[in-house]
Design a protein around this motif. Structure first.
Motif, PDB file in Angstrom:
ATOM      1  N   ASP A  45      13.441 -32.623  69.645  1.00 18.36           N
ATOM      2  CA  ASP A  45      14.817 -33.044  69.907  1.00 18.36           C
ATOM      3  C   ASP A  45      14.757 -34.228  70.888  1.00 18.36           C
ATOM      4  OD1 ASP A  45      17.326 -33.286  71.168  1.00 18.36           O
ATOM      5  OD2 ASP A  45      17.820 -31.174  70.785  1.00 18.36           O
ATOM      6  N   LYS A  47      16.959 -36.229  72.259  1.00 17.82           N
ATOM      7  CA  LYS A  47      17.890 -36.268  73.385  1.00 17.82           C
ATOM      8  C   LYS A  47      17.391 -35.359  74.511  1.00 17.82           C
ATOM      9  CE  LYS A  47      22.856 -35.750  74.356  1.00 17.82           C
ATOM     10  NZ  LYS A  47      23.039 -34.392  74.903  1.00 17.82           N
ATOM     11  N   ARG A  48      16.987 -34.179  74.116  1.00 16.54           N
ATOM     12  CA  ARG A  48      16.468 -33.216  75.076  1.00 16.54           C
ATOM     13  C   ARG A  48      15.233 -33.781  75.792  1.00 16.54           C
ATOM     14  NH1 ARG A  48      16.320 -26.765  73.651  1.00 16.54           N
ATOM     15  NH2 ARG A  48      18.520 -26.824  74.101  1.00 16.54           N
ATOM     16  N   SER A  50      14.393 -37.000  76.282  1.00 14.44           N
ATOM     17  CA  SER A  50      14.636 -38.093  77.235  1.00 14.44           C
ATOM     18  C   SER A  50      15.333 -37.570  78.491  1.00 14.44           C
ATOM     19  CB  SER A  50      15.404 -39.239  76.594  1.00 14.44           C
ATOM     20  OG  SER A  50      16.698 -38.817  76.261  1.00 14.44           O
ATOM     21  N   GLU A  51      16.204 -36.575  78.319  1.00 15.74           N
ATOM     22  CA  GLU A  51      16.850 -35.986  79.507  1.00 15.74           C
ATOM     23  C   GLU A  51      15.822 -35.306  80.394  1.00 15.74           C
ATOM     24  OE1 GLU A  51      21.215 -35.205  77.487  1.00 15.74           O
ATOM     25  OE2 GLU A  51      19.964 -33.451  77.990  1.00 15.74           O
TER      26      GLU A  51
END
Ligand SMILES: NC(=O)c1ccc[n+]([C@@H]2O[C@H](COP(=O)([O-])OP(=O)(O)OC[C@H]3O[C@@H](n4cnc5c(N)ncnc54)[C@H](O)[C@@H]3O)[C@@H](O)[C@H]2O)c1
Length: 366
Positions: A45, A47-48, A50-51
């Motif tokens: 994932d 997005k997960r 990079s966060e």
């Protein structure tokens, strides 16, 4: 930012795979320990990923764990993905040259996979630990201390119950009670199971499973996990309603994951102290023991061999529930317990122990 994989002075480099709840717990705790540095993180994932990177000092990122392990050559390969993924990551860790693999419970969903993992670890000589970290909680430690002190007289029974379903909770129940029983191997197990709703879950399980265990030192193990397991009304948090303990000729001592500990002993009378499982408190010692093991100072308490004793009981219990009769341990042949048990309980409805379990198992209005 690319990381060259160069190790910081005396720090062990770490790759963490799976940036969900447990992956973040692990990565944060590794970085908080001066002996470790997270140099790579992986998730499918984006997005997960990079966060997570921004919270973890921007280590190297990737969506392919095996490729990232080859690129970063981490000392520690840690994976916190869901239970169906085990063997490919063990292989990736070994091929990436890791010295220690840290992964989440349960050890394996089937004995066939357990044997594969065990063979891979044996052939490679890579160390492995499985995250049964509740044990570092002071309430768990206190129960272990009381049992170990002899205050219960001759311990004849260890037991564990959880309302949460098997693939989430049984591994914990078994590991801590095996710890209470000094990791004495089991000789046989006999089990029963009911209800097929939770085989559709990402922690696939029968809705209720129970079992009796004969340990080699004569101690009896008794386990219940899932919708039929008793409520612990003194504990509020549903996932914390796990009760694990030991009975002896002179008393008992037990821990509730989110309800402290209590004991009655011949010399001490009744004692109880409140307490609850806390990841922030339990992760640091779990991580520190990895450094101690890598330094060859002390073997990690949550080592793979210890975890396997519980895993074999868990798989034997399932095999017994699916096929009937007693199952001798250690297991000698691999099987697919998930398939066996799923077929056995398909279409069955579980009978619950309390209304809250009915809701948690999606049976409301049934
Ligand atoms: N020890 C404990 O106290 C404890 C507590 C909760 C959960 N767990 C266990 O931890 C594990 C993870 O649970 P969680 O709650 O963190 O799950 P989660 O769903 O929050 O996180 C899993 C992550 O893995 C990622 N992922 C899936 N496939 C991947 C792949 N092929 N490569 C890279 N990343 C991938 C997902 O995208 C997700 O971000 C489970 O096995 C669970 O049983 C243990």
């Amino acid at each position: 930012m690319p990381n060259t994989g160069i190790k910081h002075m005396s720090k062990y480099s770490v790759l963490v795979v799976g940036m969900g709840k447990r992956g973040m717990h692990h990565a944060t705790a590794f970085n908080a320990n001066p002996r470790f540095q997270v140099t790579g993180i992986c998730d499918i994932d984006a997005k997960r990923l990079s966060e997570a990177a921004s919270k973890l000092g921007n280590p190297q990122t990737g969506t392919d764990a095996a490729a990232l392990a080859k690129a970063t050559r981490p000392d520690v390969f840690c994976f916190c993905t869901l239970p169906h993924l085990r063997t490919p990551f063990i292989q990736a860790a070994i091929e990436g040259g890791s010295r220690l693999i840290a992964f989440e419970k349960p050890v394996a969903l089937t004995s066939a996979e357990l044997f594969t993992i065990r063979d891979l670890l044996k052939q490679s000589g890579v160390k492995a630990v499985v995250s049964h970290q509740h044990r570092y909680g002071p309430h768990y430690q206190k129960v272990k201390e009381i049992i170990q002190s002899g205050a219960l007289g001759r311990v004849h029974t260890v037991y564990g119950t959880a309302t949460g379903w098997m693939t989430h909770m049984l591994s914990h129940l078994l590991d801590y009670t095996c710890w209470f029983n000094q990791y004495t191997p089991a000789q046989w197990v006999m089990g029963q199971a009911a209800g097929g709703v939770k085989f559709a879950d990402n922690h696939p399980s029968p809705d209720y499973i129970t079992g009796f265990v004969q340990f080699a030192n004569g101690v009896r193990g008794i386990y219940e996990c899932g919708a039929g397991a008793p409520d612990q009304p003194e504990v509020g948090k549903w996932w914390g309603k796990n009760r694990m303990g030991a009975q002896g000729t002179e008393g008992f001592a037990e821990v509730l994951t989110n309800g402290g500990w209590r004991a009655v002993t011949k010399s001490g009378g009744y004692q109880s102290v409140d307490g609850a499982m806390n990841y922030d408190r339990d992760m640091p010692p779990y991580i520190q023991e990895m450094a101690d093991w890598l330094d060859n100072k002390q073997v990690h308490q949550c080592n793979f061999e210890h975890a396997c004793l519980g895993a074999e009981i868990m798989l034997g219990m399932q095999r017994s529930a699916a096929q009937g009769g007693q199952i001798a341990l250690p297991l000698t042949t691999g099987a697919d317990e998930q398939a066996l048990l799923k077929a056995r309980v398909a279409g069955q409805s579980v009978l619950v122990s309390c209304e809250q379990n009915r809701a948690e198992f999606g049976l409301t209005g049934a």
